[in-house]
Design an enzyme around this catalytic site. Structure first.
Site, short mmCIF file in Angstrom:
data_model
loop_
_atom_site.label_atom_id
_atom_site.label_comp_id
_atom_site.label_asym_id
_atom_site.label_seq_id
_atom_site.Cartn_x
_atom_site.Cartn_y
_atom_site.Cartn_z
N SER A 90 0.82 -1.21 0.00
CA SER A 90 0.00 0.00 0.00
C SER A 90 0.86 1.26 0.00
O SER A 90 2.02 1.25 0.43
CB SER A 90 -0.92 0.01 1.23
OG SER A 90 -1.72 -1.14 1.25
N GLN A 91 0.24 2.34 -0.48
CA GLN A 91 0.84 3.68 -0.47
C GLN A 91 1.27 4.03 0.98
O GLN A 91 0.52 3.74 1.92
CB GLN A 91 -0.26 4.63 -0.94
CG GLN A 91 0.04 6.08 -0.98
CD GLN A 91 -1.25 6.88 -1.16
OE1 GLN A 91 -2.34 6.39 -0.91
NE2 GLN A 91 -1.11 8.11 -1.59
#
Ligand code: SAM
Length: 204
Positions: free
Chosen positions: A52-53
């Site tokens: 994930s970011q």
């Protein structure tokens, strides 16, 4: 990464910021992607999945409100990066990944970095980890159509569950609390995650 992507967007928990400053995120992605590891975006990790970011990792971790004493369940081990962040901030971390290749790579990395408080298991995380329940905190790092009932059952009284709820294209990051045995849901913000696949989630 921490100053520009997390602090600037309102992440304030000093423990979360310190853990994410300390962790070497590039070691959780393929060598070919290492120069992009600190960018403001998710990255592929194999099997059609993503790490994930950074901002989303920081946000979900902050929403868990960890003090260091908690037993945490993560659904969706992926690269192991979020599990490592949790291991820095909680007493014990149980993490479940449905794809065996990702689980064994993450397990090896977490061992290599010396985390003695993380357990990785292969399976359908929407079923939870009954032998280890109850959990003070649960975080789901894949998008679900609704709160999987086993996860709410395995959440301790007064505990918090953070998960993306919505359709396949977009979800709302949602905080679920167990108060007097009842479910209290608070929508937080929009997000886009890969699908949670399993019995109480989406079909593969
Ligand atoms: N937390 C991860 C990290 O730090 O790299 C990123 C997770 S990635 C966005 C979502 C992960 O959830 C994928 O690795 C996917 O295989 C996994 N997943 C999807 N459905 C699952 C399920 N029912 N049980 C366990 N893992 C699942």
């Amino acid at each position: 990464m921490v100053d520009e992507q997390l602090v600037r967007r309102g992440i304030t928990d000093p423990r979360v910021l310190a853990a994410m400053r300390k962790l070497l995120r590039h070691l959780f992605v393929d060598e070919a992607l290492r120069d992009r590891a600190y960018g403001d975006h998710p990255l592929p990790i194999g099997g059609g999945q993503t790490i994930s970011q950074p901002f989303i990792v920081g946000l979900m971790t902050e929403l868990l409100q960890l003090t260091g004493a908690e037993k945490v369940l993560e659904i969706g081990t992926g690269s192991g990066y979020q599990a490592a962040v949790l291991a820095e901030l909680a007493r014990r971390v149980c993490t479940i990944e449905r794809l065996p290749d990702l689980a064994s790579r993450a397990r090896a990395l977490l061992e290599r970095f010396g985390y003695m408080n993380v357990w990785v298991r292969v399976g359908d995380g929407a079923l939870g980890w009954p032998d280890e329940a109850p959990f003070d905190r649960i975080v789901v790092t894949a998008g679900a159509p609704a709160v999987p009932p086993p996860l709410f059952e395995q959440l301790a009284e007064g505990g918090r569950l953070v998960l993306p709820i919505g359709d396949v294209a977009a979800q709302t990051l949602t905080i679920v609390e167990k108060v007097g045995g009842d479910m209290r849901q608070t929508p937080h913000s929009g997000c886009v995650f890969v699908k949670l696949i399993g019995k109480y989630a989406w079909e593969n």
